[in-house]
Structures are given as structure tokens and as C-alpha cells.
Write an enzyme that holds these catalytic residues in place. Structure first.
Site, short mmCIF file in Angstrom:
data_model
loop_
_atom_site.label_atom_id
_atom_site.label_comp_id
_atom_site.label_asym_id
_atom_site.label_seq_id
_atom_site.Cartn_x
_atom_site.Cartn_y
_atom_site.Cartn_z
N TYR A 71 10.83 8.74 8.76
CA TYR A 71 10.63 7.89 9.95
C TYR A 71 9.43 6.97 9.77
O TYR A 71 9.50 5.78 10.06
CB TYR A 71 10.44 8.76 11.19
CG TYR A 71 10.44 7.96 12.47
CD1 TYR A 71 11.62 7.71 13.16
CD2 TYR A 71 9.25 7.41 12.98
CE1 TYR A 71 11.63 6.95 14.31
CE2 TYR A 71 9.25 6.66 14.14
CZ TYR A 71 10.45 6.43 14.81
OH TYR A 71 10.44 5.67 15.94
N PHE A 123 17.54 -23.85 13.10
CA PHE A 123 18.86 -23.20 13.12
C PHE A 123 19.20 -22.83 14.56
O PHE A 123 18.31 -22.67 15.39
CB PHE A 123 18.84 -21.96 12.21
CG PHE A 123 20.17 -21.28 12.14
CD1 PHE A 123 21.25 -21.92 11.55
CD2 PHE A 123 20.37 -20.02 12.69
CE1 PHE A 123 22.51 -21.31 11.51
CE2 PHE A 123 21.62 -19.41 12.65
CZ PHE A 123 22.68 -20.05 12.05
N ASP A 124 20.50 -22.67 14.87
CA ASP A 124 20.86 -22.51 16.29
C ASP A 124 20.28 -21.26 16.96
O ASP A 124 19.89 -21.32 18.12
CB ASP A 124 22.37 -22.68 16.56
CG ASP A 124 23.26 -21.90 15.62
OD1 ASP A 124 22.71 -21.09 14.85
OD2 ASP A 124 24.48 -22.08 15.65
N ASP A 214 10.97 -20.98 7.82
CA ASP A 214 12.18 -20.16 7.96
C ASP A 214 12.75 -20.11 6.55
O ASP A 214 13.30 -21.09 6.05
CB ASP A 214 13.16 -20.81 8.95
CG ASP A 214 14.48 -20.02 9.03
OD1 ASP A 214 14.78 -19.27 8.09
OD2 ASP A 214 15.21 -20.19 10.03
N ALA A 216 15.11 -18.34 4.93
CA ALA A 216 16.40 -17.68 4.66
C ALA A 216 16.93 -18.01 3.27
O ALA A 216 17.48 -17.15 2.59
CB ALA A 216 17.42 -18.07 5.73
N LYS A 257 20.61 -13.65 3.37
CA LYS A 257 20.92 -14.77 2.48
C LYS A 257 20.21 -14.53 1.14
O LYS A 257 20.74 -13.81 0.30
CB LYS A 257 20.47 -16.09 3.11
CG LYS A 257 21.37 -16.57 4.24
CD LYS A 257 21.01 -15.97 5.57
CE LYS A 257 21.71 -16.65 6.73
NZ LYS A 257 21.43 -15.93 7.98
N HIS A 448 31.86 -21.71 20.26
CA HIS A 448 32.72 -21.58 19.07
C HIS A 448 33.13 -20.15 18.76
O HIS A 448 34.20 -19.92 18.22
CB HIS A 448 32.04 -22.21 17.85
CG HIS A 448 30.65 -21.72 17.60
ND1 HIS A 448 29.59 -22.03 18.43
CD2 HIS A 448 30.13 -20.93 16.63
CE1 HIS A 448 28.50 -21.47 17.97
NE2 HIS A 448 28.79 -20.79 16.89
#
Ligand code: F0G
Length: 459
Positions: A71, A123-124, A214, A216, A257, A448
Site C-alpha cells: 500500500y 486538449f479537450d 502536457d 503525453a 501514450k 460525440h
């Protein structure tokens, strides 16, 4: 030798199922003409996303068995922390379960109503998290980055003049940080240059505002710098990545990614104060700070993935194999966004389906026709994702209506890509037969994912 081969061999295989065009027409109709609503087993080649869909290596699978599931203070955490620190170089390493968890924790800790967060293109989920904290997310990508045909080598760059103006107008008290996304996913997977990061750093220094990445797809960005930016041709991807992060005060990352993870995320930071606030919030929702919502085995696999992603043979193959798809489609006259991105090729829905008006959702209709014709699943990033009706019911359409072919890492071979190219070429030749679609049900947020559609002319 010119041929760039997959720098791996295959030890374990996963069958994919062939379907007939008749079956697919039935399946997509049943799914309300929404590829997100298909069962993945009915997809032949899945190019919906490159996120969490990569293939792990034998080393990563061996690491899974080595995972320490304690843990608190697990050995796997310390391996993860050390690997991240050697690449990112910041003081604090905080694991999270995925990119948007990092975004939410950071926003919760430091973003307040009335704040403004400039970036190249958020990014969204990043934009949604910033807005949920009451901030305004401002996209300041260079003008070339909005031009689908412009061949600028670093179309992900932030407009430095616009950044300076924004910071001057808003004032540093209302800008908690600047966030640059590498590569710029929402702008077509386009890279950001080292020179541009340096410029952004200098401006942030002048205003005493932190600069975050960011990250990614940081390794793909590093490789583009090696290929395209003078002075970096002899540096290793790792050296370039280190130089990128050295210009920053911290980074967020979706490790689904460029860490070859099926799940995982990261916050890497220098600020003791922010790290403390984030760890406190993390305990409420993600878990203890040495596992952050992940299993010990995930941390092992991610640490190994971060090392593998920076291997030059891999990155050479990755960038070349994505460009292979773009080059062949371009040669066949298919309208594609250029230069080709790192993780995806983007089709121009409006030019592909120039017989369809915006209200007939050309990009979305193309993605449905692509599934019907080939069994390939792609993702519209255009009219359905970003189109909005105003109070009077009039529609506002986004500047671009793209269809993204995102390529999972180490999953598909060149013959899979040849099949994709051939299928899109055939569809392009018969493009006038692609019928438009209209909304049947449109949820107001993130439409979407769950919207349903019907043929435009069928009432
Ligand atoms: N930032 C960027 C640049 C991304 O591309 C993504 C995810 C995230 C943050 C959020 O990370 O999914 O781990 O929570 N992009 C995926 C895509 C979903 O398909 O482009 P996440």
C-alpha cells in the site's frame, strides 16, 4: 537500406475478426451511426485512439510480475520515481491513474475562478478541467498551425507575441501557469520546437509565471526536434527530452501514450507547495501518494515503457510508419493534414466529402463510410465534436472538420496500414456516394461519445 521495419518481432498474437460490408452496414446502423457505440470486436483495425491501446514489450510483461503491491512505499514506486526524475528532472513525482486525473488534481490545487490559462491548443479534457475550475482556457497556437496545408516544421508552436500580450493584458496574478502540449494533439499531432519552448520560458520568467508541459507525446516531440531543428541532429531523444523538461517548472502526462501504458498518468513538479496540495487532494480520490490510483505492476510497466519510448530505433520507426500512411494517401490525392503528425494522420472531411454541407456532417459521415467499407474505425474531430447551436438554433461549425486515424503503438504492421491506405483510396474514388448524416439524439456535453444519427435525407 531504405526500408524501415518494425523494430520488434511478435511473440503473442491477438486475432482480429473479419466482417462483411453487409454485416458492418447492419452493425453501424444498430450503433446509431456512431463508431464509439460499436463493440470493439466488430472492428477490424481500430484507429480510434493511440491512448492506452499500445502493445507492451516482453520486458514490461516481466515487470508486471515484479510489481510490488504494498500500500505504501512500494519498491515499484521508487523505480517509477527514479525513472521519471532522470528524464523529467523535477523534484516531485506524483503518479495518477491517467492524464485527466493529473489535470483535475492540478486544477483543484492551483486554478481559481477568473484565472486564465494560455497554451498552444489545450486538449479537450484539459480545457474541460480548467473550465470546471472557473478558468478560461486560451489557445494561442501560431497562425500556421491552423492552416491545414502549411508545411511549417513546428506547427504546434505557441505564438510568443500573443502569449506576451495575453500575460500583459490579464496580469500575472490571474495566470496560474502556461501549459504547452507536446505534441499538439488537437492541432494535428504537430511538434513544438526547442526554440519556441525557450521563448516561452523567457516570457514566463519575465512575468514570473510557471511554465508546464502536457507531455503525453513528449518522445515523439523530441524526435521531431532531432529531425527538424538545426543543432539537435546529433543529440539523443533522451537528451532532447531532458532539455525540453529543463525549461519547465513541471509537467502533466497521460502515460497511456508515450510510456506504452494501458493505463497511467503523472504529475512532475518543482514547487513544494503545489506538490503538497496535490498530494493532499490525491489521497481523497486516487489513493496513497506512492501509487496514485495504479497497481504496483502498472508502475513497473510504466517505468520500463518510459525507457523504451526513448529508444531511437523505435522513434525512427514510429515517425516513419505514421508518415508512410500520410505519404501514400497524399500521393493518391486524398486530402490530408500536412506535415504528417507523430501519432496520427488526419483526413480533411470537408474536402473529402465536398458534396456534403456542414449540416450533413462530412467528417462524421466519412468515418461511418470508412467503417462500412473497410472495418477500420477512426475518430471525427470536427463538426460533431465541436459544432454548437446558438440560442436561435443556428449552428456554428469549427474551422476544421477532420477525421483522425490514430495509430496505436507497436500494434499494427505495415500490411495493416497498406489495407487502410487501399480502403481509403477506394472510398475516395467513390466519395460522391458517401451519404450525409444528421443528429437524432445530441447530448449537450461531449456529444460525440453517445450521440445517435440517421441518414440526412431519411425523415
Ligand atoms: N492531454 C493530451 C494531449 C491528450 O491527448 C490526452 C488524451 C489527455 C491529455 C488526457 O489523457 O486520456 O489519459 O485522461 N488523449 C486521448 C486521445 C484520449 O485519443 O487523444 P487521458
Amino acid at each position: 537500406m531504405k526500408t524501415i521495419i518494425e523494430p520488434f518481432r511478435i511473440k503473442s498474437v491477438e486475432p482480429i475478426r473479419m466482417t462483411t460490408p453487409e454485416e458492418r452496414r447492419h452493425l453501424i446502423r444498430e450503433a446509431g451511426y456512431n463508431p464509439f457505440r460499436l463493440r470493439a470486436e466488430h472492428v477490424l483495425i481500430d484507429l480510434l485512439t493511440d491512448s492506452g491501446t499500445g502493445a507492451m514489450s516482453t520486458h514490461q510483461w516481466a515487470g508486471i510480475m515484479e510489481g510490488d503491491e504494498s500500500y505504501a512505499g512500494a519498491r515499484s514506486f521508487f523505480r517509477f520515481e527514479e525513472t521519471v526524475r532522470l528524464i523529467f528532472g523535477h523534484r516531485h513525482v506524483i503518479p495518477t491513474h491517467q492524464g485527466r486525473a493529473s489535470e483535475r488534481l492540478l486544477c483543484h490545487a492551483v486554478v481559481k475562478p477568473g484565472h486564465v490559462v494560455p497554451g498552444n491548443t489545450h486538449f479537450d479534457t484539459t480545457r474541460a478541467n480548467l473550465e470546471a475550475s472557473g478558468a478560461e482556457a486560451v489557445d494561442l497556437v501560431i497562425a500556421e498551425g491552423r492552416d491545414i496545408d502549411c508545411l511549417h516544421p513546428f506547427k504546434g508552436n505557441i505564438d510568443l507575441e500573443a502569449l506576451e500580450t495575453c500575460l500583459t493584458q490579464v496580469g500575472r496574478e490571474r495566470v496560474p501557469f502556461v501549459l504547452i502540449t507536446v505534441t499538439n494533439n488537437s492541432g494535428g499531432g504537430q511538434p513544438v520546437s526547442m526554440e519556441n519552448l525557450r521563448g516561452a520560458r523567457a516570457i514566463c520568467d519575465r512575468f514570473a509565471v510557471p511554465l508546464l508541459l502536457d507531455a503525453a507525446r513528449f518522445a515523439e516531440n523530441a524526435y521531431f526536434i532531432k529531425l527538424r531543428e538545426p543543432g539537435w541532429e546529433d543529440a539523443s531523444p533522451r537528451e532532447i527530452a531532458r532539455a525540453m523538461f529543463a525549461l519547465t517548472d513541471g509537467a502533466l502526462m497521460s502515460m497511456k501514450k508515450d510510456a506504452f501504458g494501458n493505463i497511467g498518468g503523472l504529475i512532475s513538479l518543482n514547487s513544494d507547495e503545489w506538490a503538497e496540495q496535490i498530494r493532499t487532494a490525491l489521497i481523497l480520490t486516487e489513493g496513497f501518494p506512492t501509487y496514485g490510483g495504479l497497481a504496483g505492476r502498472d508502475l513497473e510497466a510504466l517505468a520500463i515503457g518510459l525507457e523504451e519510448i526513448l529508444e531511437e530505433d523505435y522513434l525512427r520507426y514510429r515517425i516513419a510508419s505514421t508518415a508512410y500512411v500520410g505519404r501514400h494517401l497524399d500521393a493518391a490525392g486524398v486530402p490530408v493534414l500536412k506535415p504528417f503528425g507523430g501519432h496520427a494522420i488526419y483526413l480533411d472531411g470537408r474536402r473529402f466529402c465536398d458534396h456534403l454541407g456542414n449540416e450533413q456532417l462530412p467528417g462524421w459521415s466519412l468515418s461511418v463510410a470508412l467503417y462500412e467499407h473497410t472495418g477500420v474505425r477512426a475518430c471525427e474531430i470536427g463538426n460533431v465534436m465541436f459544432g454548437r447551436p446558438d440560442a436561435s438554433g443556428a449552428w456554428h461549425w469549427p474551422p476544421l472538420d477532420l477525421v483522425r486515424l490514430a495509430i496505436p503503438r507497436r500494434v499494427y504492421t505495415q500490411s495493416h496500414m497498406d489495407y487502410v491506405i487501399e480502403g481509403i483510396d477506394e472510398l475516395h474514388r467513390a466519395r460522391r456516394k458517401i451519404g450525409g448524416l444528421r443528429f437524432v439524439h445530441r447530448p449537450t456535453t461531449l456529444p460525440h461519445f453517445t450521440a445517435t444519427f440517421a441518414p440526412h435525407d431519411a425523415r
